[in-house]
Scaffold this active site. Sequence first.
Site, mmCIF file in Angstrom:
data_model
loop_
_atom_site.group_PDB
_atom_site.id
_atom_site.type_symbol
_atom_site.label_atom_id
_atom_site.label_comp_id
_atom_site.label_asym_id
_atom_site.label_seq_id
_atom_site.Cartn_x
_atom_site.Cartn_y
_atom_site.Cartn_z
ATOM 1 N N HIS A 1 0.748 -1.575 0.068
ATOM 2 C CA HIS A 1 0.234 0.114 0.323
ATOM 3 C C HIS A 1 1.008 1.278 -0.123
ATOM 4 O O HIS A 1 0.722 2.145 -0.977
ATOM 5 C CB HIS A 1 -0.971 -0.245 1.269
ATOM 6 C CG HIS A 1 -2.080 1.322 1.503
ATOM 7 N ND1 HIS A 1 -3.034 1.379 0.909
ATOM 8 C CD2 HIS A 1 -1.649 2.432 1.851
ATOM 9 C CE1 HIS A 1 -3.741 2.262 1.309
ATOM 10 N NE2 HIS A 1 -2.637 2.832 1.546
ATOM 11 N N GLU A 2 1.589 1.066 0.765
ATOM 12 C CA GLU A 2 2.497 2.014 0.955
ATOM 13 C C GLU A 2 3.490 2.959 0.507
ATOM 14 O O GLU A 2 3.816 3.743 -0.677
ATOM 15 C CB GLU A 2 3.664 2.626 2.870
ATOM 16 C CG GLU A 2 2.387 2.413 3.992
ATOM 17 C CD GLU A 2 1.493 3.372 3.622
ATOM 18 O OE1 GLU A 2 1.222 4.488 3.222
ATOM 19 O OE2 GLU A 2 -0.210 3.361 4.751
ATOM 20 N N HIS B 1 1.427 4.222 -3.057
ATOM 21 C CA HIS B 1 1.348 6.055 -2.625
ATOM 22 C C HIS B 1 3.460 6.344 -3.249
ATOM 23 O O HIS B 1 3.006 7.359 -3.697
ATOM 24 C CB HIS B 1 1.428 6.206 -1.559
ATOM 25 C CG HIS B 1 0.312 6.344 -0.550
ATOM 26 N ND1 HIS B 1 -1.348 7.419 -1.307
ATOM 27 C CD2 HIS B 1 -0.343 5.049 0.417
ATOM 28 C CE1 HIS B 1 -1.641 6.757 -0.925
ATOM 29 N NE2 HIS B 1 -1.907 6.093 0.308
HETATM 30 ZN ZN LIG Z 1 -3.098 5.109 1.841
#
Ligand SMILES: [Zn+2]
Length: 682
Positions: free
Chosen positions: A474-475, A478
């Site tokens: 997830h990170e 980003h």
């Molecule tokens: Zn997020």
Amino acid sequence: MNKRLIRSNPFLQEWDTPFATPPFDKIYLSHYKPAIKKAIRSASAEIKAITDNHEPPDFRNTIEALEKSGETIGKITPVLFNLNSAETSGELQAMTRDISPLLTRFSNDITLNLKLFRRIRKVFETRENSGLNTEQTMLVEKKYRSFILGGAGLKGKEKKRFREISEELATLALKFDENVLEETNSFELHLTDKNDLDGLPDNAVEMAAMEASVRKKKGWIFTLHFPSYIPFMQYSDKRDLRGKMHRAYTSRGFRGNKADNRNNIIRIVNLKLELARLLGFDNFAGMTLGDRMADTQSKVEKFLQELYEASKPAAIRDFEKIRKSACENGLNGSLERWDWAYYSEKLKKEQYEIDDEILRPYFSLESTEKAIFDLASSLYGIRFTRNTSLPVYNQEVKTFEVYDSDDTFLALLYVDYHPRPGKSGGAWMTSFRDQRNYEGSDIRPLISIVGNFTRPTDTRPSLLSFNELTTFLHEFGHALHGMMSKCTFESLSGTNVSRDFVELPSQFMENFAYEKRWLDTWAVHYQTGENIPDEIIKKIKEASTFNEGYSCFRQLGFAFLDMAWYTILNPVEKNVEDFETEVSVKTELFPAIDGTCMSASFGHIFGGGYAAGYYGYKWAEVLDADAFSYFTETGIFNKETATSFRKNILEKGGTDKPVNLYVRFRGKEPSLDAFLKRSGLI
Ligand SMILES: [Zn+2]
């Protein structure tokens, strides 16, 4: 400040480190405040130069000039705030508290600068006939909007009222959260009979014993904080005690004591309505949704309604499944809220038999990091080179140089994996510098991933839980959004996009954790080297849809409630419980419980920043499922699809409307199908 101090303050000099990274080894606590003060003075002078300009306002001399102002502030604040989250101390916290009001005052001075606002409005009003490109138009609209929402367009009495409301709302939000916290802390379930612990796992019991000894009591104490509350609701065999815990949890802020939140709620929603009206919007949702991908009330409502109808049969199926299983396991009478987690957990265990301890050995941090970098290489052709000589804020932080397939430098990536006393909980991506490109000089970003992943021990390396694996992905998603950015203006680059669009790149990456085709390429047992068994991968995937119908329905219940509070057109006169009951009836599967109320502790929408935004959680899931389905259709490592995702989404930041970016990638607007399929709802 004298010249010597300026010369020795690293914030006030060019950074001559490789890639112009922050010289952490030369930055001291005493540097922040003098540097911020000086930076604010120069930024104010830059603003004054804009308003003093005698030429008529245009994009270049107003919007672009404003965008470029305050460069030194932009150099200091990421260091301050990122360190305050990842490597703080009492002194740094005090320094942050000291500096924050200076920054707030400076940003208020800008928003309330009437001369500046008039120039911006002029550029905004003529934006369509000024030969601006899409990105420039987006920047004009973004700046104008932030001034409007800051009350810049108001005069006299209205302006005064705007400030009163803003201040009162800030106080009310704090009060709301304080009440919830007080109510959470004030309850304890104190047990002294060993039989009352039946069913609870050892570590939950241990924690409860510790809690009791901290409070100088005998026996065990359970609280409403998640690490205590959740296992209790999942595992305690004592139904009456589960009921007691549940009632305590769901009556927070609703008990008629001084921490009761009902009056705060009415005041908050009515003031937000008044605020929206002052600024010329119909209601608060209309005011906040303006720059979202779902940019109108009707779009959000249509989305929620469609998802509601699609998930209702699955929610009812899940409910019946758990009810039936509960009856077979000895439940008498109706299934109550406090039975849900308990019987769900039992059934889940029966069906899947996987837990973190079985999975961890396949996900060593070292091989996970390499696998995730390799995944980015195979999708986008980028590569990661370790750099061990750059200054870092803690010796545990690692840095990587990231290069594109043609060897041009893309970004610098910091990774900071493990918990430390000075680090906040959770995981996040952040930046020390965002990408921008002025006059052909492309300034590449400095991106950072911070986590609290399991530490290595004397006998084992760091082994991640499945949840830690998805968090890392997830990170990293980003981070890719930040690193691949190819935009002109910093305010629109990388992850500077609207809130219901920003989770697309991150949640998109999580999908790979469920893909056998990816896991098979790297997930091996750290001791035996044996591949992760197919059986385990299959179970991970199946377990991911367990009770998804019900949980989707429940999330929708919260989203409907949020939208109901913030789409009112007249001040609420009803009481909070009646308002909530009326809205919740369509998503309620359990019997009602007197004396409980969701709104009274709904911190997301009354304390935090999710007002008229709770729908965003589901919105982002629908979006990432739809995007990933394009990959499953064309091949999850398909270069063409990946390139399109990169060119149209990851590189573009907020330079165009999210829906335009998305359609260019996907060829159509997102539909619910992929999400429903992935969640097992159809
Ligand atoms: Zn997020």
